[in-house]
Motif scaffolding. Structure first.
Motif, short mmCIF file in Angstrom:
data_model
loop_
_atom_site.label_atom_id
_atom_site.label_comp_id
_atom_site.label_asym_id
_atom_site.label_seq_id
_atom_site.Cartn_x
_atom_site.Cartn_y
_atom_site.Cartn_z
N LEU A 126 0.83 -1.21 0.00
CA LEU A 126 0.00 0.00 0.00
C LEU A 126 0.86 1.26 0.00
O LEU A 126 0.55 2.23 -0.70
CB LEU A 126 -0.95 0.00 1.20
N ARG A 127 1.95 1.25 0.80
CA ARG A 127 2.86 2.40 0.81
C ARG A 127 3.50 2.62 -0.55
O ARG A 127 3.64 3.74 -1.02
CB ARG A 127 3.95 2.21 1.87
N LEU A 128 3.91 1.53 -1.21
CA LEU A 128 4.54 1.64 -2.53
C LEU A 128 3.57 2.19 -3.56
O LEU A 128 3.94 3.03 -4.39
CB LEU A 128 5.08 0.28 -2.98
N GLU A 129 2.33 1.72 -3.53
CA GLU A 129 1.34 2.21 -4.49
C GLU A 129 1.06 3.70 -4.29
O GLU A 129 0.97 4.45 -5.26
CB GLU A 129 0.06 1.40 -4.37
N GLU A 130 0.94 4.12 -3.05
CA GLU A 130 0.71 5.54 -2.78
C GLU A 130 1.91 6.38 -3.21
O GLU A 130 1.76 7.46 -3.78
CB GLU A 130 0.41 5.76 -1.30
N ALA A 131 3.12 5.88 -2.95
CA ALA A 131 4.32 6.60 -3.35
C ALA A 131 4.43 6.71 -4.87
O ALA A 131 4.79 7.77 -5.40
CB ALA A 131 5.56 5.90 -2.79
N GLU A 163 11.86 11.99 -6.42
CA GLU A 163 12.50 10.93 -5.63
C GLU A 163 12.37 11.19 -4.14
O GLU A 163 12.18 10.26 -3.35
CB GLU A 163 13.96 10.78 -6.04
N GLY A 164 12.49 12.45 -3.73
CA GLY A 164 12.32 12.78 -2.31
C GLY A 164 10.92 12.46 -1.81
O GLY A 164 10.75 11.89 -0.72
N THR A 165 9.92 12.80 -2.59
CA THR A 165 8.54 12.50 -2.21
C THR A 165 8.30 10.99 -2.13
O THR A 165 7.70 10.49 -1.19
CB THR A 165 7.55 13.13 -3.22
N VAL A 166 8.81 10.27 -3.13
CA VAL A 166 8.62 8.82 -3.15
C VAL A 166 9.30 8.17 -1.96
O VAL A 166 8.71 7.31 -1.28
CB VAL A 166 9.12 8.22 -4.48
N ARG A 167 10.50 8.57 -1.66
CA ARG A 167 11.22 7.96 -0.52
C ARG A 167 10.58 8.33 0.81
O ARG A 167 10.60 7.55 1.75
CB ARG A 167 12.68 8.35 -0.57
N ARG A 168 10.03 9.54 0.89
CA ARG A 168 9.34 9.93 2.12
C ARG A 168 8.13 9.04 2.37
O ARG A 168 7.85 8.64 3.49
CB ARG A 168 8.91 11.39 2.04
N LEU A 169 7.41 8.68 1.29
CA LEU A 169 6.21 7.86 1.43
C LEU A 169 6.50 6.37 1.48
O LEU A 169 5.83 5.62 2.20
CB LEU A 169 5.24 8.15 0.28
N ALA A 170 7.49 5.91 0.69
CA ALA A 170 7.75 4.47 0.58
C ALA A 170 8.84 3.97 1.53
O ALA A 170 8.94 2.79 1.76
CB ALA A 170 8.12 4.12 -0.86
N GLY A 197 5.42 10.60 -24.83
CA GLY A 197 4.66 11.58 -24.05
C GLY A 197 4.14 11.06 -22.72
O GLY A 197 3.57 11.82 -21.95
N TRP A 198 4.29 9.80 -22.44
CA TRP A 198 3.86 9.22 -21.17
C TRP A 198 5.07 9.00 -20.28
O TRP A 198 6.11 8.55 -20.73
CB TRP A 198 3.16 7.88 -21.39
N THR A 199 4.91 9.32 -19.02
CA THR A 199 5.97 9.08 -18.05
C THR A 199 5.47 8.05 -17.05
O THR A 199 4.34 8.13 -16.57
CB THR A 199 6.34 10.38 -17.30
N SER A 200 6.32 7.07 -16.76
CA SER A 200 5.95 6.06 -15.77
C SER A 200 6.99 6.07 -14.65
O SER A 200 8.15 6.40 -14.86
CB SER A 200 5.86 4.67 -16.41
N ILE A 201 6.54 5.70 -13.49
CA ILE A 201 7.40 5.63 -12.33
C ILE A 201 7.18 4.28 -11.67
O ILE A 201 6.04 3.84 -11.50
CB ILE A 201 7.13 6.80 -11.35
N GLU A 202 8.28 3.60 -11.37
CA GLU A 202 8.21 2.31 -10.69
C GLU A 202 8.95 2.43 -9.37
O GLU A 202 10.07 2.94 -9.32
CB GLU A 202 8.85 1.20 -11.53
N VAL A 203 8.31 1.98 -8.31
CA VAL A 203 8.89 2.03 -6.97
C VAL A 203 8.99 0.60 -6.46
O VAL A 203 8.00 -0.13 -6.47
CB VAL A 203 8.01 2.88 -6.02
N THR A 204 10.18 0.20 -6.03
CA THR A 204 10.38 -1.13 -5.44
C THR A 204 11.02 -0.98 -4.07
O THR A 204 11.79 -0.04 -3.83
CB THR A 204 11.27 -2.01 -6.33
N ALA A 205 10.69 -1.92 -3.20
CA ALA A 205 11.26 -1.92 -1.86
C ALA A 205 11.18 -3.32 -1.28
O ALA A 205 10.24 -4.07 -1.59
CB ALA A 205 10.54 -0.92 -0.95
N PRO A 206 12.14 -3.68 -0.43
CA PRO A 206 12.08 -4.98 0.22
C PRO A 206 11.07 -4.98 1.37
O PRO A 206 10.80 -3.93 1.96
CB PRO A 206 13.50 -5.19 0.74
N VAL A 207 10.54 -6.15 1.67
CA VAL A 207 9.65 -6.30 2.82
C VAL A 207 10.52 -6.49 4.04
O VAL A 207 11.40 -7.35 4.07
CB VAL A 207 8.70 -7.50 2.64
#
Length: 122
Positions: A46-51, A69-76, A89-99
């Motif tokens: 849930l944290r990763l999806e919100e980030a 990156e600062g916002t993503v790391r603050r949330l994730a 024209g499309w930008t995508s962002i992928e956030v990964t983190a270990p459990v």
């Protein structure tokens, strides 16, 4: 039986109860540990999806990569890895983190979330 419906256990029954508890207790602890671990993994997802969503909104508004990156790391979390990509024209962002956590930490499980959108600033 004693008066008033009170019953005494024979000496063999007390040992049987102890043995049953000794067999069942590790299984209960294992089930509880898996429940706690699954809950932790769900919260991480849930944290990763919100980030990822917040990072994609910032990218679409034209914010700098450092700000995103600062916002993503603050949330994730500080150990999150952020990847930005652009195509047609499309930008995508992928956030990964270990459990992290005592129950599933030894599995080295990594979760990820992705969000994308078009830039508001051409």
């Amino acid at each position: 039986m004693r008066q008033g419906g009170e019953r005494r256990c024979s000496s063999g029954e007390g040992g049987a109860v102890t043995a049953e508890i000794a067999v069942a207790l590790p299984a209960l602890v294992l089930v509880f540990g898996l429940f706690v671990g699954a809950t932790g993994a769900g919260m991480t997802q849930l944290r990763l999806e919100e980030a990822a969503r917040a990072g994609a909104r910032e990218v679409m508004r034209g914010e700098t990569q450092q700000s995103v990156e600062g916002t993503v790391r603050r949330l994730a979390g500080a150990d999150a890895v952020v990847r930005l990509g652009s195509e047609a024209g499309w930008t995508s962002i992928e956030v990964t983190a270990p459990v992290r956590g005592p129950a599933l930490g030894f599995l080295e499980l990594t979760l990820s979330a992705t969000a994308s959108g078009r830039s508001e600033h051409g």
